[in-house]
Design a protein around this motif. Structure first.
Motif, PDB file in Angstrom:
ATOM      1  N   GLU A 262      24.092  27.000  10.626  1.00 29.76           N
ATOM      2  CA  GLU A 262      23.121  27.381   9.603  1.00 29.76           C
ATOM      3  C   GLU A 262      22.629  26.180   8.800  1.00 29.76           C
ATOM      4  O   GLU A 262      21.584  26.239   8.144  1.00 29.76           O
ATOM      5  CB  GLU A 262      23.706  28.433   8.655  1.00 29.76           C
ATOM      6  CG  GLU A 262      24.828  27.944   7.757  1.00 29.76           C
ATOM      7  CD  GLU A 262      26.191  28.051   8.418  1.00 29.76           C
ATOM      8  OE1 GLU A 262      27.189  28.045   7.685  1.00 29.76           O
ATOM      9  OE2 GLU A 262      26.269  28.125   9.670  1.00 29.76           O
ATOM     10  N   THR A 263      23.366  25.055   8.833  1.00 28.00           N
ATOM     11  CA  THR A 263      22.972  23.871   8.062  1.00 28.00           C
ATOM     12  C   THR A 263      22.114  22.954   8.918  1.00 28.00           C
ATOM     13  O   THR A 263      20.907  22.846   8.730  1.00 28.00           O
ATOM     14  CB  THR A 263      24.220  23.140   7.539  1.00 28.00           C
ATOM     15  OG1 THR A 263      25.096  22.824   8.633  1.00 28.00           O
ATOM     16  CG2 THR A 263      24.961  23.999   6.533  1.00 28.00           C
TER      17      THR A 263
ATOM     18  N   PHE B  22      33.032  31.978   0.103  1.00 31.61           N
ATOM     19  CA  PHE B  22      32.024  31.230   0.858  1.00 31.61           C
ATOM     20  C   PHE B  22      32.283  31.095   2.361  1.00 31.61           C
ATOM     21  O   PHE B  22      31.454  30.549   3.074  1.00 31.61           O
ATOM     22  CB  PHE B  22      31.864  29.824   0.267  1.00 31.61           C
ATOM     23  CG  PHE B  22      31.418  29.813  -1.166  1.00 31.61           C
ATOM     24  CD1 PHE B  22      30.143  30.225  -1.510  1.00 31.61           C
ATOM     25  CD2 PHE B  22      32.288  29.407  -2.167  1.00 31.61           C
ATOM     26  CE1 PHE B  22      29.723  30.205  -2.834  1.00 31.61           C
ATOM     27  CE2 PHE B  22      31.884  29.390  -3.491  1.00 31.61           C
ATOM     28  CZ  PHE B  22      30.595  29.801  -3.830  1.00 31.61           C
TER      29      PHE B  22
ATOM     30  N   GLY C 213      30.343  30.126   5.967  1.00 31.17           N
ATOM     31  CA  GLY C 213      29.185  29.622   5.238  1.00 31.17           C
ATOM     32  C   GLY C 213      29.146  28.114   5.202  1.00 31.17           C
ATOM     33  O   GLY C 213      29.982  27.438   5.814  1.00 31.17           O
TER      34      GLY C 213
ATOM     35  N   ARG D 109      35.519  23.695   7.956  1.00 35.96           N
ATOM     36  CA  ARG D 109      34.522  24.698   7.570  1.00 35.96           C
ATOM     37  C   ARG D 109      34.407  25.779   8.640  1.00 35.96           C
ATOM     38  O   ARG D 109      34.758  25.564   9.803  1.00 35.96           O
ATOM     39  CB  ARG D 109      33.185  24.045   7.236  1.00 35.96           C
ATOM     40  CG  ARG D 109      32.047  24.178   8.215  1.00 35.96           C
ATOM     41  CD  ARG D 109      30.762  23.728   7.538  1.00 35.96           C
ATOM     42  NE  ARG D 109      29.605  23.691   8.426  1.00 35.96           N
ATOM     43  CZ  ARG D 109      28.716  24.666   8.532  1.00 35.96           C
ATOM     44  NH1 ARG D 109      28.850  25.785   7.839  1.00 35.96           N
ATOM     45  NH2 ARG D 109      27.672  24.540   9.350  1.00 35.96           N
TER      46      ARG D 109
ATOM     47  N   ARG E  60      28.631  30.265   9.552  1.00 37.06           N
ATOM     48  CA  ARG E  60      28.272  31.681   9.625  1.00 37.06           C
ATOM     49  C   ARG E  60      27.187  31.951  10.667  1.00 37.06           C
ATOM     50  O   ARG E  60      26.834  33.091  10.920  1.00 37.06           O
ATOM     51  CB  ARG E  60      27.830  32.195   8.257  1.00 37.06           C
ATOM     52  CG  ARG E  60      26.503  31.657   7.767  1.00 37.06           C
ATOM     53  CD  ARG E  60      26.017  32.456   6.553  1.00 37.06           C
ATOM     54  NE  ARG E  60      24.756  31.963   6.066  1.00 37.06           N
ATOM     55  CZ  ARG E  60      24.555  31.500   4.836  1.00 37.06           C
ATOM     56  NH1 ARG E  60      25.536  31.466   3.967  1.00 37.06           N
ATOM     57  NH2 ARG E  60      23.362  31.059   4.474  1.00 37.06           N
ATOM     58  N   HIS E  61      26.644  30.882  11.276  1.00 38.52           N
ATOM     59  CA  HIS E  61      25.593  31.044  12.282  1.00 38.52           C
ATOM     60  C   HIS E  61      26.154  31.828  13.471  1.00 38.52           C
ATOM     61  O   HIS E  61      27.200  31.478  14.012  1.00 38.52           O
ATOM     62  CB  HIS E  61      25.118  29.663  12.734  1.00 38.52           C
ATOM     63  CG  HIS E  61      23.870  29.680  13.541  1.00 38.52           C
ATOM     64  ND1 HIS E  61      23.838  30.115  14.852  1.00 38.52           N
ATOM     65  CD2 HIS E  61      22.591  29.307  13.234  1.00 38.52           C
ATOM     66  CE1 HIS E  61      22.611  30.004  15.308  1.00 38.52           C
ATOM     67  NE2 HIS E  61      21.834  29.513  14.361  1.00 38.52           N
TER      68      HIS E  61
ATOM     69  N   SER F  98      26.526  20.912   4.816  1.00 44.06           N
ATOM     70  CA  SER F  98      27.440  21.675   3.972  1.00 44.06           C
ATOM     71  C   SER F  98      27.855  20.877   2.735  1.00 44.06           C
ATOM     72  O   SER F  98      27.850  19.642   2.728  1.00 44.06           O
ATOM     73  CB  SER F  98      28.700  22.054   4.764  1.00 44.06           C
ATOM     74  OG  SER F  98      29.409  20.886   5.169  1.00 44.06           O
TER      75      SER F  98
ATOM     76  N   VAL G   8      25.805  24.714  -0.732  1.00 45.47           N
ATOM     77  CA  VAL G   8      26.394  25.555  -1.777  1.00 45.47           C
ATOM     78  C   VAL G   8      26.329  24.774  -3.090  1.00 45.47           C
ATOM     79  O   VAL G   8      26.991  23.742  -3.236  1.00 45.47           O
ATOM     80  CB  VAL G   8      27.855  25.924  -1.458  1.00 45.47           C
ATOM     81  CG1 VAL G   8      28.463  26.727  -2.611  1.00 45.47           C
ATOM     82  CG2 VAL G   8      27.937  26.722  -0.163  1.00 45.47           C
TER      83      VAL G   8
END
Length: 317
Positions: A30-31, A88, A91, A117, A120-121, A177, A195
């Protein structure tokens, strides 16, 4: 070093099989896109540094899909980290934790900590599930270049240098992230990211930004070297009036210039979130157009603006 054409695939199982064979696979999150290797295979991890031209003292982030994988990566999980995970994970948050002795030095740059980490993708999650092992992964670009938000950017940087690119859509955040060290008496943000600090403080009010603590900064990627830079010179401005219109110049910011058509490339964003989303992709578009200068408008150091300004200041350094 791989020299054959890099495989392009949308099959997570095909990509995961390569990870298990000790190869490098770029995958969407997602990042930004990450460049992954089996975190417990030191030889595979070393290939990441070779492919990227990355300094060996720059630690990697380990990506997981299940919390029970933490038992093989960290010695313990401090209370602040548990609270951050509840809020989180999955994420765009990386937590720096006490390293388990089984984690190779190649992943941690020999430090007593490791960054973890849980993306969430959905493609990243399916890929990590298929790998069956934690995956160490920095951004999937040549070291110092803008992080890739599209698989095409990965291909442009790393074709022939890695085994595979797992194709997905464009990353939906565009910034890396946030990295938080949870090993001390209070959580410390080592790298601003997707975040915001304000959101972290809602969970653990004592969370602070890192100061000049060099030993702490060394625990996070993206803090010790010039990063995120296009080939063009990046110039930070407070207002577009400071930007010199020229077909070889580009502009990105929140306020439209008086004559956007006079620039070779122009990106006016409605808000900071869009600015962050567009930044790295815009940098690469400017490189493709052989722009010589990119004017980037400053934003306040609050919310996502803190991370955006970190990336802009590093690109302009």
């Amino acid at each position: 070093m791989a020299s054959r054409e890099t495989l392009l695939t949308t099959d997570v199982h095909e990509a995961a099989a390569l990870i298990r064979r000790g190869e490098l696979v770029a995958f969407p999150t997602e990042t930004v896109y990450g460049l992954g290797a089996d975190a417990f295979n030191p030889e595979a991890v070393r290939k990441i540094f070779e492919a990227k031209g990355r300094p060996l003292d720059n630690p990697l982030i380990v990506h997981i899909v299940h919390l029970d994988q933490l038992a093989h990566l960290v010695r313990d999980v401090p209370e602040a980290a548990r609270r951050f995970m509840e809020r989180f994970f999955p994420g765009p948050l990386t937590l720096v934790l006490p390293r388990h002795p089984d984690v190779p030095d190649e992943v941690t740059a020999g430090l007593p900590t490791v960054g973890v980490r849980m993306p969430r993708h959905p493609v990243a999650q399916a890929f990590l599930e298929a790998c069956g092992t934690p995956v160490a992964a920095p951004s999937a670009n040549r070291s110092g270049r803008p992080s890739p938000t599209r698989w095409e950017a990965v291909y442009a940087d790393l074709n022939g240098r890695i085994a595979c690119i797992l194709q997905g859509d464009r990353s939906d955040m565009g910034l890396e992230s946030t990295v938080v060290d949870c090993t001390g008496s209070e959580p410390v943000v080592l790298r601003a990211g997707a975040v915001p600090l304000e959101a972290l403080r809602e969970v653990v009010p004592e969370t602070r930004l890192v100061g000049d603590e060099t030993s702490l900064k060394a625990r996070s990627p993206g803090t010790r070297y010039r990063h995120y830079a296009p080939q063009a010179r990046v110039v930070l401005v407070d207002h577009p009036d400071e930007a010199v219109p020229d077909p070889r110049h580009a502009y990105i910011g929140l306020t439209p210039p008086a004559h956007p058509e006079a620039f070779g490339a122009c990106c006016v964003c409605p808000d900071v979130e869009t600015y962050a989303y567009e930044l790295f992709d815009f940098f690469r578009r400017c490189d493709a157009q052989n722009c010589t200068r990119i004017y980037a408008q400053r934003v306040p150091h609050t919310g996502l603006g803190l991370a955006l300004m970190d990336r802009l200041e590093r690109a302009a350094s």
